[in-house]
Motif scaffolding. Structure first.
Motif, PDB file in Angstrom:
ATOM      1  N   GLU A 209      -6.613   1.019   4.514  1.00 18.08           N
ATOM      2  CA  GLU A 209      -6.734   0.846   5.960  1.00 18.08           C
ATOM      3  C   GLU A 209      -7.036   2.184   6.622  1.00 18.08           C
ATOM      4  N   LYS A 210      -7.947   2.163   7.600  1.00 16.82           N
ATOM      5  CA  LYS A 210      -8.303   3.390   8.328  1.00 16.82           C
ATOM      6  C   LYS A 210      -7.291   3.606   9.454  1.00 16.82           C
ATOM      7  N   LYS A 211      -6.637   4.779   9.432  1.00 15.52           N
ATOM      8  CA  LYS A 211      -5.662   5.136  10.462  1.00 15.52           C
ATOM      9  C   LYS A 211      -5.882   6.584  10.881  1.00 15.52           C
ATOM     10  N   SER A 212      -6.101   6.772  12.173  1.00 19.05           N
ATOM     11  CA  SER A 212      -6.248   8.125  12.729  1.00 19.05           C
ATOM     12  C   SER A 212      -7.275   8.950  11.963  1.00 19.05           C
ATOM     13  N   GLY A 213      -8.390   8.324  11.627  1.00 20.24           N
ATOM     14  CA  GLY A 213      -9.482   9.041  10.990  1.00 20.24           C
ATOM     15  C   GLY A 213      -9.360   9.211   9.497  1.00 20.24           C
ATOM     16  N   LYS A 214      -8.300   8.703   8.889  1.00 21.75           N
ATOM     17  CA  LYS A 214      -8.094   8.812   7.448  1.00 21.75           C
ATOM     18  C   LYS A 214      -7.951   7.424   6.831  1.00 21.75           C
ATOM     19  N   TRP A 215      -8.422   7.311   5.591  1.00 20.48           N
ATOM     20  CA  TRP A 215      -8.188   6.084   4.837  1.00 20.48           C
ATOM     21  C   TRP A 215      -6.837   6.197   4.144  1.00 20.48           C
ATOM     22  N   VAL A 216      -5.926   5.299   4.493  1.00 23.67           N
ATOM     23  CA  VAL A 216      -4.586   5.290   3.913  1.00 23.67           C
ATOM     24  C   VAL A 216      -4.548   4.213   2.838  1.00 23.67           C
ATOM     25  N   LEU A 217      -4.304   4.618   1.594  1.00 22.25           N
ATOM     26  CA  LEU A 217      -4.218   3.684   0.465  1.00 22.25           C
ATOM     27  C   LEU A 217      -2.756   3.467   0.101  1.00 22.25           C
ATOM     28  N   THR A 218      -2.357   2.208   0.119  1.00 20.44           N
ATOM     29  CA  THR A 218      -1.031   1.830  -0.358  1.00 20.44           C
ATOM     30  C   THR A 218      -1.166   1.436  -1.821  1.00 20.44           C
ATOM     31  N   LEU A 219      -0.414   2.095  -2.695  1.00 15.30           N
ATOM     32  CA  LEU A 219      -0.625   1.996  -4.138  1.00 15.30           C
ATOM     33  C   LEU A 219       0.638   1.542  -4.857  1.00 15.30           C
ATOM     34  N   ARG A 220       0.439   0.752  -5.922  1.00 10.70           N
ATOM     35  CA  ARG A 220       1.557   0.299  -6.742  1.00 10.70           C
ATOM     36  C   ARG A 220       1.220   0.524  -8.210  1.00 10.70           C
ATOM     37  N   GLN A 221       2.022   1.321  -8.892  1.00 12.81           N
ATOM     38  CA  GLN A 221       1.785   1.626 -10.305  1.00 12.81           C
ATOM     39  C   GLN A 221       2.886   1.002 -11.148  1.00 12.81           C
ATOM     40  N   SER A 222       2.504   0.255 -12.156  1.00 15.14           N
ATOM     41  CA  SER A 222       3.471  -0.420 -13.018  1.00 15.14           C
ATOM     42  C   SER A 222       3.838   0.456 -14.209  1.00 15.14           C
ATOM     43  N   GLY A 223       4.967   0.082 -14.865  1.00 18.49           N
ATOM     44  CA  GLY A 223       5.309   0.719 -16.137  1.00 18.49           C
ATOM     45  C   GLY A 223       6.213   1.922 -16.054  1.00 18.49           C
ATOM     46  N   HIS A 224       6.902   2.135 -14.932  1.00 18.89           N
ATOM     47  CA  HIS A 224       7.826   3.271 -14.835  1.00 18.89           C
ATOM     48  C   HIS A 224       9.190   2.874 -15.394  1.00 18.89           C
ATOM     49  N   LEU A 225       9.662   3.624 -16.362  1.00 22.31           N
ATOM     50  CA  LEU A 225      10.961   3.350 -16.980  1.00 22.31           C
ATOM     51  C   LEU A 225      12.028   4.153 -16.248  1.00 22.31           C
ATOM     52  N   VAL A 226      12.931   3.428 -15.567  1.00 19.68           N
ATOM     53  CA  VAL A 226      13.996   4.073 -14.787  1.00 19.68           C
ATOM     54  C   VAL A 226      15.344   3.521 -15.251  1.00 19.68           C
ATOM     55  N   ASN A 227      16.164   4.389 -15.823  1.00 23.80           N
ATOM     56  CA  ASN A 227      17.480   3.970 -16.327  1.00 23.80           C
ATOM     57  C   ASN A 227      17.372   2.768 -17.266  1.00 23.80           C
ATOM     58  N   GLY A 228      16.365   2.821 -18.118  1.00 24.72           N
ATOM     59  CA  GLY A 228      16.190   1.775 -19.116  1.00 24.72           C
ATOM     60  C   GLY A 228      15.524   0.515 -18.597  1.00 24.72           C
ATOM     61  N   GLU A 229      15.127   0.487 -17.324  1.00 28.01           N
ATOM     62  CA  GLU A 229      14.476  -0.689 -16.745  1.00 28.01           C
ATOM     63  C   GLU A 229      13.077  -0.333 -16.256  1.00 28.01           C
ATOM     64  N   LEU A 230      12.137  -1.279 -16.457  1.00 28.45           N
ATOM     65  CA  LEU A 230      10.789  -1.068 -15.959  1.00 28.45           C
ATOM     66  C   LEU A 230      10.745  -1.304 -14.452  1.00 28.45           C
ATOM     67  N   LYS A 231      10.059  -0.421 -13.766  1.00 24.99           N
ATOM     68  CA  LYS A 231       9.937  -0.514 -12.311  1.00 24.99           C
ATOM     69  C   LYS A 231       8.484  -0.306 -11.890  1.00 24.99           C
ATOM     70  N   ASP A 232       8.171  -0.806 -10.698  1.00 23.13           N
ATOM     71  CA  ASP A 232       6.901  -0.484 -10.049  1.00 23.13           C
ATOM     72  C   ASP A 232       7.146   0.650  -9.067  1.00 23.13           C
ATOM     73  N   TYR A 233       6.240   1.621  -9.061  1.00 22.52           N
ATOM     74  CA  TYR A 233       6.349   2.740  -8.126  1.00 22.52           C
ATOM     75  C   TYR A 233       5.312   2.568  -7.025  1.00 22.52           C
ATOM     76  N   TRP A 234       5.768   2.608  -5.784  1.00 22.49           N
ATOM     77  CA  TRP A 234       4.907   2.445  -4.615  1.00 22.49           C
ATOM     78  C   TRP A 234       4.779   3.780  -3.878  1.00 22.49           C
ATOM     79  N   TRP A 235       3.572   4.074  -3.410  1.00 24.24           N
ATOM     80  CA  TRP A 235       3.373   5.275  -2.608  1.00 24.24           C
ATOM     81  C   TRP A 235       2.071   5.166  -1.820  1.00 24.24           C
ATOM     82  N   GLU A 236       1.804   6.148  -0.995  1.00 24.65           N
ATOM     83  CA  GLU A 236       0.578   6.199  -0.195  1.00 24.65           C
ATOM     84  C   GLU A 236      -0.165   7.503  -0.470  1.00 24.65           C
TER      85      GLU A 236
END
Length: 459
Positions: A141-168
């Motif tokens: 999405e374009k916001k204030s002149g920049k393209w902001v990408l919301t991203l989700r990466q699978s496969g993160h092992l956290v305390n023995g559990e798989l998690k999805d990591y979200w960031w922009e």
């Protein structure tokens, strides 16, 4: 000289995305180039997945849009697999484009390889600048002149559990190169939804096809009138319970030899699908019926899908609206599509589009884009010429005009870059592209002659 845009995101690591990354890197002017790919490697639809996608209506009721966490970055439980990421490749699949035209101009296929077998259709590794694999772009999405990408990466092992990591992440420009052969299209047919619910294993899309052995001695209906349908008819006509039923709303006349293969019965459009205690019965628009069908195989193409772009540019007619020359967003060329064309000689057109976009983003070009008003008029004229459907994006038969536009926009490479001069269009490229279809036509015709010889011998 500074580029038009300092930072660029590329969405998709298939042939068009690889082309975009390569072209951007060769300009040697961008501060940041990032590649986001939802699979664990580059290559896109040219990877073989043994377990295929499932028929769309089987999962439609359960599919829900993924909600974005209110605060980012964020860790969440794993999101269910997006099965549309699985490819349509199967063991006996052949490319319908000759190798001389299918390859990139900078990396031709070695002559020792098959002219058309997909098992030899590899990919050129990009320079891979800061790639992010197993990463889904959930929103752009374009916001204030920049393209902001919301991203989700699978496969993160956290305390023995798989998690999805979200960031922009934020970028000045975005190239969407995610392709258009992922989400199967199935026409709306009265009774289909109920029939799928009762007999789910009777229905498949060509994307699910993996092996002809699954259809031996079964009563099969293929729906479709273009290349994928022709390939399936050729693979199945001699092994299914005769005749192989073939329903077509329209058909590609260049493939007539496939439609007329032995043991093939051409039908009009499907008007309704009914169920009985013995299975499914298919009714056609002329009033005829095929009873007790074991398999209905839809070779009906794909839906365009860019759900992450805000607002979504895909129309109900399955075309992308508001993109000049199928590439630049009208009014905001910082968003570009690479690969959103049909019948345009892949991979060559992806390469040319990518180079043109990279040089425009780099500010290299002497040529500029026309005004937004002129670009709007181009779209209006295009609608009158090709119509409001996916055919809007079909380049055939205007190959020269389109490649000329791309080479003119790209212009010559800058001395400080590592890029190269795009070769002008040559008519022989189209001839190369259709060599494989000509060979297939010759083979299909030979099957007709064998049948005729057999019948003559019996008489």
């Amino acid at each position: 000289m500074a580029p038009r845009y300092q930072s660029v995101a590329v969405i998709g690591g298939g042939p068009s995305g690889i082309s975009a990354v390569k072209a951007l890197q060769e300009e040697k002017i961008f501060k940041t180039v990032r590649l986001f790919e939802r699979r664990d490697r580059v290559g896109g639809i040219w990877h073989y997945d043994p377990v295929p996608d499932v028929f769309p209506l089987k999962t439609q009721a359960d599919s829900k849009p993924t909600s974005i966490p209110s605060k980012l970055p964020h860790l969440s439980p794993p999101t269910p697999e997006d099965v549309t990421a699985r490819t349509a490749i199967y063991d006996t699949l052949d490319s319908n484009v000759g190798a001389k035209a299918m390859s990139f101009s900078h990396t031709p296929f070695p002559p020792v390889n098959s002219a058309h077998s997909t098992k030899y259709l590899g990919h050129s590794n990009p320079t891979r600048p800061f790639p992010s694999f197993n990463t889904t772009v959930v929103k752009a999405e374009k916001k204030s002149g920049k393209w902001v990408l919301t991203l989700r990466q699978s496969g993160h092992l956290v305390n023995g559990e798989l998690k999805d990591y979200w960031w922009e992440e934020q970028f000045d420009a975005v190239i969407v190169a995610s392709g258009h052969y992922s989400v199967p299209f199935v026409p709306e047919i009265p009774g289909l939804k109920n029939a799928v619910a009762k007999y789910p294993n009777h229905f498949e899309h060509s994307k699910e096809f993996r092996n002809p052995d699954d259809y031996v001695d079964k009563k099969v209906l293929v729906v479709g009138g273009n290349v994928s349908s022709a390939d399936l008819v050729a693979d199945l006509h001699a092994i299914v319970k005769a005749p192989l039923e073939l329903s077509q709303r329209g058909h590609n006349e260049a493939l007539d030899s496939a439609w007329n293969l032995p043991h093939v019965k051409v039908r009009p459009t499907v008007s309704e699908i009914k169920t009985s205690t013995r299975g499914i019965n298919v009714h056609y628009s002329d009033g005829s019926v095929t009873e007790s069908v074991d398999k209905v195989l839809f070779a009906t193409g794909y839906k365009l899908s860019y759900p992450f772009i805000t607002p979504d540019p895909v129309t109900p007619n399955n075309r992308v609206a508001g993109f000049y020359q199928h590439i630049f967003k009208i009014g905001d060329p910082s968003l570009a599509l690479v690969g959103q064309v049909r019948a345009a000689i892949s991979f060559r057109v992806y390469e040319y589009q990518a180079v043109a976009v990279a040089r425009y983003f780099a500010g290299r070009n002497k040529a500029s884009l026309p005004s937004p008003r002129e670009q709007d008029q181009w779209e209006v004229d295009r609608l009158q010429y090709k119509g409001n459907s996916p055919i809007f994006h079909e380049i055939k038969p205007d190959f020269k005009d389109y490649f000329d536009f791309l080479t003119e926009l790209a212009g010559p490479p800058a001395p400080e870059s590592n890029s190269y001069l795009l070769a002008p269009w040559e008519d022989k490229w189209a001839e190369y592209a259709f060599e494989i279809l000509q060979l297939k036509d010759k083979y299909w015709r030979s099957l007709h002659r064998k049948k005729e010889d057999f019948v003559s011998a019996k008489l």
